[in-house]
Motif scaffolding. Sequence first.
Motif, mmCIF file in Angstrom:
data_model
loop_
_atom_site.group_PDB
_atom_site.id
_atom_site.type_symbol
_atom_site.label_atom_id
_atom_site.label_comp_id
_atom_site.label_asym_id
_atom_site.label_seq_id
_atom_site.Cartn_x
_atom_site.Cartn_y
_atom_site.Cartn_z
ATOM 1 N N ALA A 120 49.863 41.443 42.654
ATOM 2 C CA ALA A 120 49.494 42.122 43.901
ATOM 3 C C ALA A 120 48.732 41.187 44.832
ATOM 4 C CB ALA A 120 48.647 43.364 43.601
ATOM 5 N N GLY A 121 48.007 40.232 44.255
ATOM 6 C CA GLY A 121 47.253 39.258 45.044
ATOM 7 C C GLY A 121 48.045 38.010 45.339
ATOM 8 N N PRO A 166 43.626 32.694 39.556
ATOM 9 C CA PRO A 166 44.199 32.345 38.252
ATOM 10 C C PRO A 166 44.294 33.586 37.357
ATOM 11 C CG PRO A 166 42.404 30.855 38.828
ATOM 12 C CD PRO A 166 42.400 31.963 39.828
ATOM 13 N N LEU A 167 45.429 33.753 36.715
ATOM 14 C CA LEU A 167 45.621 34.902 35.828
ATOM 15 C C LEU A 167 44.562 34.913 34.729
ATOM 16 C CD1 LEU A 167 47.231 37.376 34.933
ATOM 17 C CD2 LEU A 167 48.810 35.829 33.760
ATOM 18 N N SER A 211 45.573 42.812 34.498
ATOM 19 C CA SER A 211 45.374 41.492 35.099
ATOM 20 C C SER A 211 46.656 40.986 35.741
ATOM 21 C CB SER A 211 44.920 40.488 34.037
ATOM 22 O OG SER A 211 43.705 40.889 33.486
ATOM 23 N N TYR A 212 47.762 41.165 35.052
ATOM 24 C CA TYR A 212 49.049 40.732 35.594
ATOM 25 C C TYR A 212 49.378 41.506 36.870
ATOM 26 C CZ TYR A 212 53.902 39.389 35.994
ATOM 27 O OH TYR A 212 55.092 38.906 36.470
ATOM 28 N N ALA A 257 41.492 33.960 34.898
ATOM 29 C CA ALA A 257 40.225 34.465 35.432
ATOM 30 C C ALA A 257 40.264 35.987 35.551
ATOM 31 C CB ALA A 257 39.932 33.841 36.794
ATOM 32 N N LEU A 258 41.399 36.513 35.971
ATOM 33 C CA LEU A 258 41.531 37.971 36.068
ATOM 34 C C LEU A 258 41.466 38.614 34.685
ATOM 35 C CD1 LEU A 258 44.345 38.203 38.759
ATOM 36 C CD2 LEU A 258 41.892 38.605 39.070
ATOM 37 N N LEU A 259 42.075 37.965 33.706
ATOM 38 C CA LEU A 259 42.025 38.490 32.346
ATOM 39 C C LEU A 259 40.598 38.460 31.808
ATOM 40 C CD1 LEU A 259 43.454 39.632 29.893
ATOM 41 C CD2 LEU A 259 44.012 37.281 29.211
ATOM 42 N N ASP A 260 39.874 37.381 32.040
ATOM 43 C CA ASP A 260 38.462 37.317 31.634
ATOM 44 C C ASP A 260 37.658 38.439 32.274
ATOM 45 O OD1 ASP A 260 38.868 35.093 30.035
ATOM 46 O OD2 ASP A 260 38.076 33.669 31.513
ATOM 47 N N GLN A 261 37.910 38.686 33.549
ATOM 48 C CA GLN A 261 37.198 39.749 34.260
ATOM 49 C C GLN A 261 37.549 41.122 33.672
ATOM 50 O OE1 GLN A 261 37.932 39.803 38.463
ATOM 51 N NE2 GLN A 261 36.538 41.500 38.836
ATOM 52 N N ALA A 262 38.820 41.339 33.398
ATOM 53 C CA ALA A 262 39.246 42.629 32.841
ATOM 54 C C ALA A 262 38.620 42.872 31.475
ATOM 55 C CB ALA A 262 40.771 42.671 32.745
ATOM 56 N N ILE A 263 38.631 41.863 30.633
ATOM 57 C CA ILE A 263 38.038 42.015 29.305
ATOM 58 C C ILE A 263 36.532 42.205 29.406
ATOM 59 C CG2 ILE A 263 37.578 40.795 27.128
ATOM 60 C CD1 ILE A 263 40.478 39.705 27.345
ATOM 61 N N GLY A 264 35.902 41.495 30.336
ATOM 62 C CA GLY A 264 34.461 41.658 30.545
ATOM 63 C C GLY A 264 34.094 43.056 30.986
ATOM 64 N N THR A 265 34.999 43.692 31.701
ATOM 65 C CA THR A 265 34.753 45.068 32.149
ATOM 66 C C THR A 265 34.566 46.010 30.985
ATOM 67 O OG1 THR A 265 36.017 44.670 34.169
ATOM 68 C CG2 THR A 265 35.721 46.962 33.529
#
Length: 77
Positions: free
Chosen positions: A55-56, A61-62, A49-50, A64-72
């Motif tokens: 890169a983006g 929001p970090l 996520s970081y 949101a990316l962490l939530d997405q990564a964990i959801g994966t």
Amino acid sequence: MTRQWDKEQGWQSTLVPEIFRRLGGDTDPLNDLRARVLVASAISCLDASYDGWTAGDRQAPLSALLDQAIGTLSEEN
């Protein structure tokens, strides 16, 4: 790289016993595979996520990316 590895090992040492306790484990927490896998996965999700956040240009929001990564991890593909 060694510095990052050392930091992550410190997180592992701190978090594995707590996750083990929350899972209701009844063996040595250092040998509990579930707790180790959960902690290692969470740390990897944070790293990914970081990396995506930087890169983006830190636009998303970090959290949101962490939530997405964990959801994966729970997606069935």
